[in-house]
Motif scaffolding. Structure first.
Motif, short mmCIF file in Angstrom:
data_model
loop_
_atom_site.label_atom_id
_atom_site.label_comp_id
_atom_site.label_asym_id
_atom_site.label_seq_id
_atom_site.Cartn_x
_atom_site.Cartn_y
_atom_site.Cartn_z
N VAL A 121 55.61 5.81 -23.51
CA VAL A 121 57.00 5.81 -23.03
C VAL A 121 57.72 7.10 -23.45
O VAL A 121 58.37 7.75 -22.63
CB VAL A 121 57.76 4.56 -23.53
CG1 VAL A 121 59.25 4.66 -23.20
CG2 VAL A 121 57.16 3.31 -22.93
N SER A 122 57.60 7.47 -24.71
CA SER A 122 58.35 8.64 -25.18
C SER A 122 57.87 9.94 -24.53
O SER A 122 58.67 10.84 -24.27
CB SER A 122 58.29 8.75 -26.70
OG SER A 122 56.98 9.01 -27.13
N LEU A 123 56.58 10.04 -24.23
CA LEU A 123 56.08 11.26 -23.59
C LEU A 123 56.32 11.27 -22.08
O LEU A 123 56.24 12.32 -21.46
CB LEU A 123 54.59 11.44 -23.89
CG LEU A 123 54.27 11.72 -25.36
CD1 LEU A 123 52.76 11.73 -25.60
CD2 LEU A 123 54.90 13.03 -25.81
N ALA A 124 56.66 10.11 -21.52
CA ALA A 124 56.94 10.05 -20.09
C ALA A 124 58.44 10.18 -19.79
O ALA A 124 58.83 10.23 -18.61
CB ALA A 124 56.41 8.74 -19.51
N LEU A 125 59.28 10.22 -20.82
CA LEU A 125 60.72 10.35 -20.59
C LEU A 125 61.01 11.60 -19.76
O LEU A 125 60.44 12.67 -19.98
CB LEU A 125 61.47 10.43 -21.92
CG LEU A 125 61.55 9.13 -22.72
CD1 LEU A 125 62.20 9.39 -24.07
CD2 LEU A 125 62.31 8.07 -21.95
N GLY A 126 61.89 11.44 -18.78
CA GLY A 126 62.26 12.56 -17.93
C GLY A 126 61.30 12.78 -16.77
O GLY A 126 61.45 13.73 -16.01
N THR A 127 60.32 11.90 -16.62
CA THR A 127 59.37 12.00 -15.49
C THR A 127 59.42 10.69 -14.71
O THR A 127 59.96 9.69 -15.16
CB THR A 127 57.93 12.26 -15.98
OG1 THR A 127 57.44 11.08 -16.62
CG2 THR A 127 57.86 13.44 -16.94
N SER A 128 58.78 10.71 -13.56
CA SER A 128 58.74 9.49 -12.75
C SER A 128 57.79 8.45 -13.35
O SER A 128 57.87 7.26 -13.02
CB SER A 128 58.31 9.82 -11.32
OG SER A 128 57.01 10.39 -11.34
N ALA A 129 56.90 8.85 -14.25
CA ALA A 129 55.94 7.94 -14.87
C ALA A 129 56.57 7.07 -15.95
O ALA A 129 55.92 6.16 -16.46
CB ALA A 129 54.78 8.73 -15.46
N TRP A 131 58.74 4.73 -15.72
CA TRP A 131 58.87 3.33 -15.32
C TRP A 131 57.55 2.59 -15.47
O TRP A 131 57.51 1.45 -15.95
CB TRP A 131 59.43 3.22 -13.90
CG TRP A 131 60.80 3.82 -13.84
CD1 TRP A 131 61.16 4.95 -13.17
CD2 TRP A 131 61.96 3.37 -14.51
NE1 TRP A 131 62.48 5.23 -13.38
CE2 TRP A 131 63.01 4.26 -14.20
CE3 TRP A 131 62.25 2.30 -15.35
CZ2 TRP A 131 64.31 4.11 -14.68
CZ3 TRP A 131 63.54 2.14 -15.83
CH2 TRP A 131 64.55 3.04 -15.50
N THR A 132 56.46 3.23 -15.08
CA THR A 132 55.14 2.61 -15.23
C THR A 132 54.81 2.44 -16.71
O THR A 132 54.32 1.39 -17.14
CB THR A 132 54.06 3.47 -14.55
OG1 THR A 132 54.43 3.68 -13.19
CG2 THR A 132 52.70 2.82 -14.63
N SER A 133 55.08 3.47 -17.50
CA SER A 133 54.81 3.41 -18.93
C SER A 133 55.64 2.33 -19.61
O SER A 133 55.13 1.58 -20.46
CB SER A 133 55.12 4.76 -19.59
OG SER A 133 54.27 5.75 -19.08
N THR A 134 56.90 2.21 -19.22
CA THR A 134 57.77 1.19 -19.79
C THR A 134 57.30 -0.21 -19.41
O THR A 134 57.27 -1.11 -20.26
CB THR A 134 59.23 1.41 -19.34
OG1 THR A 134 59.63 2.73 -19.73
CG2 THR A 134 60.16 0.39 -19.96
N ALA A 135 56.91 -0.40 -18.15
CA ALA A 135 56.42 -1.71 -17.70
C ALA A 135 55.15 -2.10 -18.46
O ALA A 135 55.01 -3.24 -18.91
CB ALA A 135 56.17 -1.69 -16.20
N LEU A 136 54.22 -1.16 -18.60
CA LEU A 136 52.99 -1.45 -19.35
C LEU A 136 53.29 -1.77 -20.81
O LEU A 136 52.69 -2.67 -21.40
CB LEU A 136 52.01 -0.28 -19.25
CG LEU A 136 51.26 -0.15 -17.93
CD1 LEU A 136 50.48 1.16 -17.87
CD2 LEU A 136 50.32 -1.33 -17.74
#
Length: 179
Positions: A121-129, A131-136
């Motif tokens: 989640v923290s490495l995907a902040l600011g990207t479209s990924a 939401w997927t990371s947060t859901a997982l």
């Protein structure tokens, strides 16, 4: 082995000088004192480590760049996933065998799942990924980690439930006719 002194009138046993002298603990009280000392030293080490981590965390927060290009990204994540896979597999194997050591890989797996959720989640902040990371993280990794933490707690509680020792067990009452 003990021997006696040279005077035959005296048959007082002497210590065998060939054996090294080891300080003996006075039974249960000595063991309890030793365990308490070890416990205190462990807690002191943990407290000092936690206090030492505070300035280090502040230094990292101030000095680390907010953006950084990583050269071994694939190796890092594949290596982490192999570690997670190993922990999951060890937990499954020891769980199937009903081995009490299952608590170690289960706890490691739970911690790795929390770390995986955090980094995803923290490495995907600011990207479209994100939401997927947060859901997982919310629906797979963190619930599985919580389940494992709960199971480890139950296993430890069942393994370390005090059992009465033979010397403190209540006397068995004889059953039968009394006169």
């Amino acid at each position: 082995m003990s021997r006696t002194t040279q005077d035959p009138a005296q048959t007082v046993p002497c210590e065998d000088v060939s054996r090294p002298v080891r300080p003996a603990l006075a039974g249960r009280a000595g063991r309890d004192a030793l365990l308490e000392r070890r416990r205190r030293h462990t807690l002191e080490l943990l407290a000092v480590s936690a206090l030492g981590l505070i300035p280090w965390t502040v230094i990292l927060g101030v000095t680390l760049p907010s953006d950084y290009r990583v050269h071994a990204w694939r190796t890092t994540w594949v290596g982490f996933d192999i570690l997670l896979l190993t922990a999951l597999g060890a937990t499954a194997v020891l769980g199937i065998r009903r081995h009490r050591a299952v608590v170690l890989p289960a706890l490691a797996t739970a911690v790795l799942l929390v770390c995986d959720a955090w980094f995803d989640v923290s490495l995907a902040l600011g990207t479209s990924a994100v939401w997927t990371s947060t859901a997982l993280a919310l629906f797979v990794e963190l619930p599985m980690a919580a389940f494992l933490f709960h199971r480890v707690r139950l296993l430890l509680r069942s393994q370390w439930t005090p059992r009465p020792s033979p010397d403190t067990a209540p006397d068995v009452v004889e059953t039968g006719a009394r006169s």
